[in-house]
Write a protein that holds these residues in place. Structure first.
Motif, short mmCIF file in Angstrom:
data_model
loop_
_atom_site.label_atom_id
_atom_site.label_comp_id
_atom_site.label_asym_id
_atom_site.label_seq_id
_atom_site.Cartn_x
_atom_site.Cartn_y
_atom_site.Cartn_z
N TRP A 191 0.81 -1.22 0.00
CA TRP A 191 0.00 0.00 0.00
C TRP A 191 0.85 1.27 0.00
N ILE A 192 2.04 1.20 0.55
CA ILE A 192 2.94 2.35 0.49
C ILE A 192 3.26 2.70 -0.96
N TRP A 193 3.69 1.70 -1.72
CA TRP A 193 4.06 1.95 -3.11
C TRP A 193 2.84 2.25 -3.98
N TYR A 194 1.73 1.59 -3.68
CA TYR A 194 0.50 1.88 -4.43
C TYR A 194 0.05 3.32 -4.22
N SER A 195 0.10 3.79 -2.99
CA SER A 195 -0.32 5.15 -2.69
C SER A 195 0.57 6.18 -3.39
N ILE A 196 1.88 5.91 -3.41
CA ILE A 196 2.80 6.81 -4.12
C ILE A 196 2.43 6.87 -5.60
N ALA B 32 -4.69 13.92 -1.63
CA ALA B 32 -4.61 14.09 -0.18
C ALA B 32 -5.02 12.81 0.54
N VAL B 33 -6.05 12.13 0.03
CA VAL B 33 -6.49 10.86 0.63
C VAL B 33 -5.39 9.81 0.53
N TYR B 34 -4.75 9.72 -0.64
CA TYR B 34 -3.69 8.72 -0.82
C TYR B 34 -2.45 9.06 -0.01
N ILE B 35 -2.20 10.33 0.22
CA ILE B 35 -1.08 10.71 1.09
C ILE B 35 -1.36 10.25 2.51
N ILE B 36 -2.61 10.38 2.95
CA ILE B 36 -2.98 9.90 4.28
C ILE B 36 -2.82 8.38 4.37
N ILE B 37 -3.26 7.66 3.32
CA ILE B 37 -3.10 6.20 3.29
C ILE B 37 -1.62 5.83 3.34
N PHE B 38 -0.80 6.57 2.58
CA PHE B 38 0.64 6.34 2.59
C PHE B 38 1.22 6.49 3.99
N LEU B 39 0.82 7.55 4.69
CA LEU B 39 1.34 7.80 6.04
C LEU B 39 0.89 6.72 7.02
#
Length: 226
Positions: free
Chosen positions: A172-177, A201-208
């Motif tokens: 999910w880290i790489w997917y969000s990026i 912004a949503v994907y940045i939150i998922i990344f974090l």
């Protein structure tokens, strides 16, 4: 609003595509539960969550534009709550899943596993339908599908039936990026925060969140090794 005419009726095309994508999401969650040999009652939790989200999104138009609904009640058939309605629907669905999860005592890992499978299937169907319709944002739809395929490969190609956070977090880290990146090629963008769209912004939150889970697991393994 995209519409398709069926006899005397005008149907909201976006709504039809969303319903079909939600149906595919539910089917894949059922299939995933069967693969894990888990009772199907958990699938009912997600089907209800999707229904709650759908009606919240659709009926939130009453909340955000009550005057139009009072003047033209039939507008509920063609309009929805838009982006604000989607946000409200997400929050209510998430709250329902959280409440039911506390009652059925299913693990966070299992729920994230099912949510990942459902997201990959539903969003892929959504993008495929728009791609076949030949609408704009063709490159965006193709890149979205490619990233979904990579996420599915990353998560579900191992021999292990169940997933662990140590596997899900990096995926999910790489997917969000990747998702943050492809929204820069999407047409008709509206930036809201520091040059990013609301989706980014949503994907940045998922990344974090995924990064936080990954770091926490790393610290736990380091303590166990000592």
């Amino acid at each position: 609003m995209n519409v398709v005419q069926l006899g005397p009726l005008l149907l909201n095309l976006d709504l039809l595509i969303s319903i079909l994508s939600a149906f595919v999401t539910f089917l894949v969650i059922k299939m995933r539960l069967y693969r894990l040999n888990i009772e199907g009652i958990i699938a009912e939790k997600y089907s209800r969550a999707m229904m709650i989200g759908f009606f919240t999104w659709k009926l939130s138009f009453i909340l955000f534009d009550p005057v139009s609904v009072i003047q033209y009640p039939m507008s509920l058939l063609y309009f929805d709550g838009g982006d604000r309605g989607i946000g409200l629907a997400f929050v209510t669905s998430l709250a329902y899943v959280g409440f039911r999860t506390r009652k059925d005592h299913t693990s966070l890992t299992l729920n994230l596993d099912l949510a990942s499978a459902g997201w990959i299937a539903g969003s892929s169907m959504y993008q495929l339908l728009f791609l076949f319709m030949g609408t704009s944002n063709m490159l965006f739809h193709i890149l979205h599908l490619l990233l979904n395929g990579m996420l599915a490969f990353c998560l579900y190609t191992s021999n292990r039936a169940t997933l662990g956070m140590e596997k899900m977090s990096p995926c999910w880290i790489w997917y969000s990026i990747g998702m943050v990146g492809i929204f820069f090629v999407r047409e008709s963008k509206s930036f809201i925060i520091a040059g990013f769209t609301k989706e980014q912004a949503v994907y940045i939150i998922i990344f974090l969140l995924a990064l936080g889970f990954s770091n926490r697991l790393g610290q736990k393994k380091s303590k166990e090794a000592q």
